[in-house]
Scaffold this motif. Structure first.
Motif, PDB file in Angstrom:
ATOM      1  N   THR A  70       0.772  -1.257  -0.121  1.00 61.51           N
ATOM      2  CA  THR A  70      -0.141   0.061  -0.144  1.00 61.51           C
ATOM      3  C   THR A  70       0.982   1.292   0.178  1.00 61.51           C
ATOM      4  OG1 THR A  70      -0.094   0.510   2.333  1.00 61.51           O
ATOM      5  CG2 THR A  70      -1.622  -1.214   1.388  1.00 61.51           C
ATOM      6  N   VAL A  71       0.392   2.225  -0.748  1.00 56.90           N
ATOM      7  CA  VAL A  71       0.987   3.676  -0.556  1.00 56.90           C
ATOM      8  C   VAL A  71       0.076   4.278   0.296  1.00 56.90           C
ATOM      9  CG1 VAL A  71       1.483   5.901  -1.957  1.00 56.90           C
ATOM     10  CG2 VAL A  71       1.679   3.481  -2.837  1.00 56.90           C
ATOM     11  N   GLN A  72       0.834   4.560   1.761  1.00 56.91           N
ATOM     12  CA  GLN A  72      -0.125   4.878   2.816  1.00 56.91           C
ATOM     13  C   GLN A  72       0.581   5.745   3.760  1.00 56.91           C
ATOM     14  OE1 GLN A  72      -2.582   2.380   6.403  1.00 56.91           O
ATOM     15  NE2 GLN A  72      -1.496   1.409   4.779  1.00 56.91           N
ATOM     16  N   ASN A  73      -0.036   6.733   4.392  1.00 55.87           N
ATOM     17  CA  ASN A  73       0.580   7.339   5.701  1.00 55.87           C
ATOM     18  C   ASN A  73      -0.579   7.716   6.533  1.00 55.87           C
ATOM     19  OD1 ASN A  73      -1.046   9.533   4.427  1.00 55.87           O
ATOM     20  ND2 ASN A  73       0.623  10.559   3.463  1.00 55.87           N
ATOM     21  N   SER A  74      -0.332   8.712   7.466  1.00 53.28           N
ATOM     22  CA  SER A  74      -1.106   8.900   8.704  1.00 53.28           C
ATOM     23  C   SER A  74      -2.457   9.268   8.214  1.00 53.28           C
ATOM     24  CB  SER A  74      -0.600   9.795   9.698  1.00 53.28           C
ATOM     25  OG  SER A  74      -0.416  11.310   9.152  1.00 53.28           O
ATOM     26  N   LEU A  75      -2.734   9.988   6.975  1.00 51.90           N
ATOM     27  CA  LEU A  75      -3.787  10.450   6.276  1.00 51.90           C
ATOM     28  C   LEU A  75      -4.728   9.421   5.549  1.00 51.90           C
ATOM     29  CD1 LEU A  75      -2.310  13.920   5.185  1.00 51.90           C
ATOM     30  CD2 LEU A  75      -3.672  13.391   7.241  1.00 51.90           C
ATOM     31  N   ALA A 100     -11.525  -2.830   5.188  1.00 54.67           N
ATOM     32  CA  ALA A 100     -11.299  -1.338   4.903  1.00 54.67           C
ATOM     33  C   ALA A 100     -10.344  -0.779   5.793  1.00 54.67           C
ATOM     34  CB  ALA A 100     -12.646  -0.637   4.892  1.00 54.67           C
ATOM     35  N   SER A 101      -9.625   0.272   5.282  1.00 48.20           N
ATOM     36  CA  SER A 101      -8.606   0.954   6.218  1.00 48.20           C
ATOM     37  C   SER A 101      -9.511   1.930   7.198  1.00 48.20           C
ATOM     38  CB  SER A 101      -7.916   2.021   5.564  1.00 48.20           C
ATOM     39  OG  SER A 101      -8.510   3.163   5.133  1.00 48.20           O
ATOM     40  N   MET A 102      -8.820   2.402   8.485  1.00 47.73           N
ATOM     41  CA  MET A 102      -9.665   3.254   9.157  1.00 47.73           C
ATOM     42  C   MET A 102     -10.339   4.464   8.641  1.00 47.73           C
ATOM     43  SD  MET A 102      -6.465   4.681  11.712  1.00 47.73           S
ATOM     44  CE  MET A 102      -7.757   5.492  12.610  1.00 47.73           C
ATOM     45  N   HIS A 103      -9.723   5.039   7.497  1.00 46.22           N
ATOM     46  CA  HIS A 103     -10.026   6.074   6.751  1.00 46.22           C
ATOM     47  C   HIS A 103     -11.245   5.628   5.761  1.00 46.22           C
ATOM     48  CE1 HIS A 103      -5.944   6.845   8.215  1.00 46.22           C
ATOM     49  NE2 HIS A 103      -6.518   8.176   8.412  1.00 46.22           N
ATOM     50  N   GLY A 104     -11.632   4.344   5.688  1.00 46.30           N
ATOM     51  CA  GLY A 104     -12.686   3.975   4.861  1.00 46.30           C
ATOM     52  C   GLY A 104     -12.053   3.587   3.516  1.00 46.30           C
ATOM     53  N   HIS A 105     -10.882   3.539   3.188  1.00 46.12           N
ATOM     54  CA  HIS A 105     -10.261   2.896   2.049  1.00 46.12           C
ATOM     55  C   HIS A 105     -10.555   1.309   1.710  1.00 46.12           C
ATOM     56  CE1 HIS A 105      -7.637   1.790  -1.553  1.00 46.12           C
ATOM     57  NE2 HIS A 105      -7.468   3.254  -1.754  1.00 46.12           N
ATOM     58  N   GLN A 106     -11.126   0.991   0.814  1.00 46.22           N
ATOM     59  CA  GLN A 106     -11.409  -0.458   0.401  1.00 46.22           C
ATOM     60  C   GLN A 106     -10.115  -1.302   0.545  1.00 46.22           C
ATOM     61  OE1 GLN A 106     -14.842  -1.226   0.140  1.00 46.22           O
ATOM     62  NE2 GLN A 106     -14.492  -3.283   0.406  1.00 46.22           N
ATOM     63  N   LEU A 107     -10.093  -2.364   1.085  1.00 42.86           N
ATOM     64  CA  LEU A 107      -8.816  -3.203   1.238  1.00 42.86           C
ATOM     65  C   LEU A 107      -9.031  -4.511   0.825  1.00 42.86           C
ATOM     66  CD1 LEU A 107      -7.019  -1.623   4.346  1.00 42.86           C
ATOM     67  CD2 LEU A 107      -6.691  -1.118   2.169  1.00 42.86           C
ATOM     68  N   LEU A 108     -10.313  -4.880   0.561  1.00 51.25           N
ATOM     69  CA  LEU A 108     -10.712  -6.321   0.107  1.00 51.25           C
ATOM     70  C   LEU A 108     -11.808  -5.980  -0.823  1.00 51.25           C
ATOM     71  CD1 LEU A 108     -10.662  -9.229   0.526  1.00 51.25           C
ATOM     72  CD2 LEU A 108     -12.508  -9.316   2.144  1.00 51.25           C
ATOM     73  N   HIS A 118      -3.652  10.014  12.137  1.00 55.09           N
ATOM     74  CA  HIS A 118      -4.051   9.087  13.050  1.00 55.09           C
ATOM     75  C   HIS A 118      -2.283   8.563  13.550  1.00 55.09           C
ATOM     76  CE1 HIS A 118      -8.365   9.468  13.479  1.00 55.09           C
ATOM     77  NE2 HIS A 118      -8.250   9.378  12.322  1.00 55.09           N
ATOM     78  N   GLY A 119      -2.046   8.692  14.565  1.00 55.32           N
ATOM     79  CA  GLY A 119      -0.566   8.067  15.068  1.00 55.32           C
ATOM     80  C   GLY A 119      -1.177   6.542  15.429  1.00 55.32           C
TER      81      GLY A 119
END
Length: 281
Positions: free
Chosen positions: A52-57, A124-132, A269-270
């Motif tokens: 994933t291309v991911q950061n705290s946002l 899904a990620s905590m930000h709502g991005h679909q992960l499945l 989010h940390g």
């Protein structure tokens, strides 16, 4: 809390494997799993399912790994190094789930087999991005959950998997029953997202009795990777030979302390912080 033992220096420790995606921000996925494995006296092995291309946002892109490469990573580790437990996290699509279930039968992974399996059904990620992928939900229900030693969904994942909207303890138990009926040996429905309660209660069910694991709710925005950390703590405890209820007790205490000592990171989010194990007071 009682900590898990470490092997003497120079001795081979117990081994566990995480089958999950990466988090380039280091807060969740295989990074979170390996931190908890190491701090629990476990040598961690990895089968990467996606990058994933991911950061705290949030997550901005996902690159999936070919299913045969995922299965190959599992097979290579089990046939040489050996593991005492495994967990799944982000699995991305149905083809990867199929590959994992197929190789599980080959290497003795899953309920009633030599290697217990913790299924953290990351949707899904905590930000709502679909992960499945949405079309993979039936594969998750029909193939992966039935081989789970224990499945550990949060309330959003429970709703997607079972259709039950958990709003209180009664509906939490109803969801646990449905997950067990899908084939999981144990179902642990996490209550961390049930904000109406002053306590965070997780319900564990084996088809006979309900066990409840409570902790005072910790008020923090920094809870990235909490689900991964709980599942990897449970996997670590199972690798050490603990029963599922004892592993759940350890995992609940572990993630609660990790949330207590979470820290800010970036602009969003940390992460939770299992480093309390070595750096806490």
């Amino acid at each position: 809390m009682n900590l898990l033992p470490s092997a003497p220096l120079g001795a081979t420790p117990v081994r566990a494997m995480t089958i999950a995606g990466t988090d380039s921000g280091g807060g969740a996925g295989v990074a979170a799993d390996l931190r908890t494995f190491a701090l629990s006296g476990v040598h961690g092995c990895v089968a990467v399912t996606a990058v994933t291309v991911q950061n705290s946002l949030g997550v901005s892109a996902v690159h999936t790994i070919p299913p045969e490469v995922v299965a190959g990573q599992i097979r290579a580790v089990v046939t040489d190094i050996g593991v005492q437990a495994m967990k799944t996290g982000m699995l991305a699509n149905g083809a990867i789930i199929d590959a994992i279930v197929d190789v599980a039968a080959e290497v003795g992974l899953g309920r009633d087999r030599a290697i217990p399996l913790v299924v953290d059904p990351v949707c899904a990620s905590m930000h709502g991005h679909q992960l499945l992928a949405p079309e993979a939900m039936d594969t998750l229900r029909d193939r992966l959950i039935p081989i789970a030693t224990v499945v550990t969904p949060n309330l959003d994942e429970v709703r997607l998997i079972t259709g039950i909207d958990v709003v209180d303890g009664d509906t939490q138990r109803q969801a646990a029953v449905v997950l067990h009926e899908m084939g999981a040996q144990w179902a642990m429905v996490k209550g961390g997202h049930l904000r109406s309660s002053p306590r965070s209660a997780d319900i564990l069910y084996d088809g006979t009795e309900f066990l409840e694991f409570e902790h005072v709710r910790i008020d923090t925005p920094h809870d990235h990777g909490a689900g991964d950390t709980l599942a990897s703590a449970m996997c670590s405890a199972l690798a050490h030979g603990m029963s599922v209820p004892d592993a759940a007790t350890f995992a609940k205490a572990w993630v609660s302390e990790s949330i207590r000592w979470s820290y800010p990171l970036g602009k969003g989010h940390g992460p939770v912080n299992p480093l309390w194990r070595v750096a806490g007071p």
